[in-house]
Motif scaffolding. Structure first.
Motif, PDB file in Angstrom:
ATOM      1  N   LYS A  76     -19.561 -24.371  71.860  1.00 22.87           N
ATOM      2  CA  LYS A  76     -19.646 -25.549  70.991  1.00 22.87           C
ATOM      3  C   LYS A  76     -20.386 -25.208  69.698  1.00 22.87           C
ATOM      4  O   LYS A  76     -19.940 -25.574  68.608  1.00 22.87           O
ATOM      5  CB  LYS A  76     -20.345 -26.691  71.732  1.00 22.87           C
ATOM      6  CG  LYS A  76     -20.348 -28.001  70.975  1.00 22.87           C
ATOM      7  CD  LYS A  76     -20.938 -29.101  71.825  1.00 22.87           C
ATOM      8  CE  LYS A  76     -22.311 -29.393  71.308  1.00 22.87           C
ATOM      9  NZ  LYS A  76     -22.967 -30.516  71.922  1.00 22.87           N
ATOM     10  N   GLY A  79     -18.328 -23.520  67.282  1.00 24.88           N
ATOM     11  CA  GLY A  79     -17.233 -24.314  66.743  1.00 24.88           C
ATOM     12  C   GLY A  79     -15.892 -24.045  67.395  1.00 24.88           C
ATOM     13  O   GLY A  79     -14.853 -24.435  66.868  1.00 24.88           O
ATOM     14  N   ILE A  80     -15.893 -23.416  68.554  1.00 27.77           N
ATOM     15  CA  ILE A  80     -14.652 -23.072  69.238  1.00 27.77           C
ATOM     16  C   ILE A  80     -14.178 -24.216  70.126  1.00 27.77           C
ATOM     17  O   ILE A  80     -12.983 -24.472  70.238  1.00 27.77           O
ATOM     18  CB  ILE A  80     -14.830 -21.775  70.049  1.00 27.77           C
ATOM     19  CG1 ILE A  80     -15.217 -20.638  69.100  1.00 27.77           C
ATOM     20  CG2 ILE A  80     -13.568 -21.427  70.823  1.00 27.77           C
ATOM     21  CD1 ILE A  80     -15.671 -19.378  69.791  1.00 27.77           C
ATOM     22  N   ILE A  81     -15.122 -24.896  70.766  1.00 28.30           N
ATOM     23  CA  ILE A  81     -14.787 -26.081  71.555  1.00 28.30           C
ATOM     24  C   ILE A  81     -15.543 -27.267  70.965  1.00 28.30           C
ATOM     25  O   ILE A  81     -16.497 -27.088  70.214  1.00 28.30           O
ATOM     26  CB  ILE A  81     -15.097 -25.912  73.068  1.00 28.30           C
ATOM     27  CG1 ILE A  81     -16.601 -25.806  73.326  1.00 28.30           C
ATOM     28  CG2 ILE A  81     -14.349 -24.720  73.640  1.00 28.30           C
ATOM     29  CD1 ILE A  81     -16.965 -25.803  74.807  1.00 28.30           C
ATOM     30  N   VAL A  82     -15.086 -28.455  71.325  1.00 29.82           N
ATOM     31  CA  VAL A  82     -15.732 -29.668  70.824  1.00 29.82           C
ATOM     32  C   VAL A  82     -16.108 -30.579  71.988  1.00 29.82           C
ATOM     33  O   VAL A  82     -15.438 -30.603  73.011  1.00 29.82           O
ATOM     34  CB  VAL A  82     -14.835 -30.440  69.829  1.00 29.82           C
ATOM     35  CG1 VAL A  82     -14.609 -29.643  68.566  1.00 29.82           C
ATOM     36  CG2 VAL A  82     -13.510 -30.833  70.455  1.00 29.82           C
ATOM     37  N   ASP A  83     -17.175 -31.299  71.789  1.00 28.30           N
ATOM     38  CA  ASP A  83     -17.587 -32.358  72.702  1.00 28.30           C
ATOM     39  C   ASP A  83     -16.797 -33.579  72.249  1.00 28.30           C
ATOM     40  O   ASP A  83     -16.904 -34.011  71.102  1.00 28.30           O
ATOM     41  CB  ASP A  83     -19.092 -32.595  72.567  1.00 28.30           C
ATOM     42  CG  ASP A  83     -19.620 -33.690  73.470  1.00 28.30           C
ATOM     43  OD1 ASP A  83     -18.823 -34.521  73.949  1.00 28.30           O
ATOM     44  OD2 ASP A  83     -20.840 -33.725  73.681  1.00 28.30           O
ATOM     45  N   THR A  84     -15.976 -34.132  73.137  1.00 26.98           N
ATOM     46  CA  THR A  84     -15.119 -35.259  72.768  1.00 26.98           C
ATOM     47  C   THR A  84     -15.908 -36.544  72.557  1.00 26.98           C
ATOM     48  O   THR A  84     -15.337 -37.546  72.154  1.00 26.98           O
ATOM     49  CB  THR A  84     -14.055 -35.515  73.852  1.00 26.98           C
ATOM     50  OG1 THR A  84     -14.721 -35.882  75.070  1.00 26.98           O
ATOM     51  CG2 THR A  84     -13.171 -34.301  74.063  1.00 26.98           C
ATOM     52  N   TYR A  99     -15.285 -31.567  77.317  1.00 25.32           N
ATOM     53  CA  TYR A  99     -15.072 -30.564  76.279  1.00 25.32           C
ATOM     54  C   TYR A  99     -13.583 -30.265  76.137  1.00 25.32           C
ATOM     55  O   TYR A  99     -12.845 -30.261  77.120  1.00 25.32           O
ATOM     56  CB  TYR A  99     -15.797 -29.257  76.621  1.00 25.32           C
ATOM     57  CG  TYR A  99     -17.289 -29.398  76.606  1.00 25.32           C
ATOM     58  CD1 TYR A  99     -17.985 -29.446  75.405  1.00 25.32           C
ATOM     59  CD2 TYR A  99     -18.011 -29.498  77.786  1.00 25.32           C
ATOM     60  CE1 TYR A  99     -19.370 -29.581  75.381  1.00 25.32           C
ATOM     61  CE2 TYR A  99     -19.394 -29.636  77.777  1.00 25.32           C
ATOM     62  CZ  TYR A  99     -20.051 -29.680  76.569  1.00 25.32           C
ATOM     63  OH  TYR A  99     -21.422 -29.808  76.552  1.00 25.32           O
ATOM     64  N   LYS A 100     -13.174 -30.001  74.891  1.00 26.39           N
ATOM     65  CA  LYS A 100     -11.797 -29.618  74.588  1.00 26.39           C
ATOM     66  C   LYS A 100     -11.810 -28.442  73.624  1.00 26.39           C
ATOM     67  O   LYS A 100     -12.789 -28.238  72.912  1.00 26.39           O
ATOM     68  CB  LYS A 100     -11.051 -30.784  73.907  1.00 26.39           C
ATOM     69  CG  LYS A 100     -10.838 -31.988  74.781  1.00 26.39           C
ATOM     70  CD  LYS A 100     -10.260 -33.137  74.002  1.00 26.39           C
ATOM     71  CE  LYS A 100      -8.811 -32.902  73.663  1.00 26.39           C
ATOM     72  NZ  LYS A 100      -8.156 -34.085  73.078  1.00 26.39           N
ATOM     73  N   LEU A 101     -10.701 -27.707  73.599  1.00 20.83           N
ATOM     74  CA  LEU A 101     -10.520 -26.670  72.593  1.00 20.83           C
ATOM     75  C   LEU A 101     -10.433 -27.325  71.218  1.00 20.83           C
ATOM     76  O   LEU A 101      -9.784 -28.358  71.070  1.00 20.83           O
ATOM     77  CB  LEU A 101      -9.193 -25.954  72.816  1.00 20.83           C
ATOM     78  CG  LEU A 101      -9.155 -24.661  73.584  1.00 20.83           C
ATOM     79  CD1 LEU A 101      -7.729 -24.160  73.677  1.00 20.83           C
ATOM     80  CD2 LEU A 101     -10.051 -23.617  72.997  1.00 20.83           C
ATOM     81  N   ARG A 102     -11.070 -26.744  70.219  1.00 22.43           N
ATOM     82  CA  ARG A 102     -10.961 -27.289  68.862  1.00 22.43           C
ATOM     83  C   ARG A 102      -9.546 -27.105  68.359  1.00 22.43           C
ATOM     84  O   ARG A 102      -8.983 -27.998  67.730  1.00 22.43           O
ATOM     85  CB  ARG A 102     -11.951 -26.611  67.920  1.00 22.43           C
ATOM     86  CG  ARG A 102     -11.912 -27.213  66.521  1.00 22.43           C
ATOM     87  CD  ARG A 102     -13.032 -26.732  65.632  1.00 22.43           C
ATOM     88  NE  ARG A 102     -13.152 -25.307  65.507  1.00 22.43           N
ATOM     89  CZ  ARG A 102     -12.513 -24.571  64.602  1.00 22.43           C
ATOM     90  NH1 ARG A 102     -11.702 -25.123  63.746  1.00 22.43           N
ATOM     91  NH2 ARG A 102     -12.697 -23.273  64.554  1.00 22.43           N
ATOM     92  N   SER A 103      -8.951 -25.946  68.643  1.00 23.06           N
ATOM     93  CA  SER A 103      -7.594 -25.662  68.190  1.00 23.06           C
ATOM     94  C   SER A 103      -7.000 -24.554  69.046  1.00 23.06           C
ATOM     95  O   SER A 103      -7.681 -23.572  69.349  1.00 23.06           O
ATOM     96  CB  SER A 103      -7.610 -25.233  66.719  1.00 23.06           C
ATOM     97  OG  SER A 103      -6.366 -24.734  66.328  1.00 23.06           O
TER      98      SER A 103
END
Length: 122
Positions: A76, A79-84, A99-103
């Motif tokens: 996180k 900046g690779i994954i994001v907290d939804t 958590y999700k993948l940013r892209s």
């Protein structure tokens, strides 16, 4: 002079420690596994586009939750994954961040081949 200091040698790119010999040993042991764990987490988040909580990642990867939590924080902070900003209750009924993948394109940047993995559409 510039080569003497690298941000990649600091947390969240390397496991942190408290300066004590046991903490340093533990951080060094963790650093040997970081790349593999990070990739495994990213693949699982790719396979679950709606996101996963830390305890789900721990169960899927068959590792302790206390191993997963710092890795999700590192990813996180990078900046690779994001907290939804959404929570889901774990098995104990306590809320955890999803958590999700940013892209998905980040997977290519990190040379992670997901061609054999299909996203779960459930």
């Amino acid at each position: 002079m510039q080569d003497e200091f690298s941000f990649k040698s600091k947390y969240p790119y390397q496991a942190g420690h408290r300066g004590h010999r046991n903490s340093i040993t533990s951080a060094n042991d963790t650093n040997k596994r970081l790349s593999r764990l990070h990739k495994q987490i990213l693949i699982e988040l790719y396979k679950h586009p709606k996101g996963l909580i830390g305890s789900e990642l721990a169960n899927i990867l068959k590792v302790n939750l206390l191993t997963i939590r710092p890795r999700t924080t590192e990813l996180k902070l990078q900046g690779i994954i994001v907290d939804t900003e959404k929570n889901k209750n774990n098995e104990g009924g306590k809320p955890e961040s999803i958590y999700k993948l940013r892209s998905e394109t980040l997977l290519e940047e990190f040379d992670i081949d997901v061609s054999e993995h299909k996203p779960n559409t459930k």
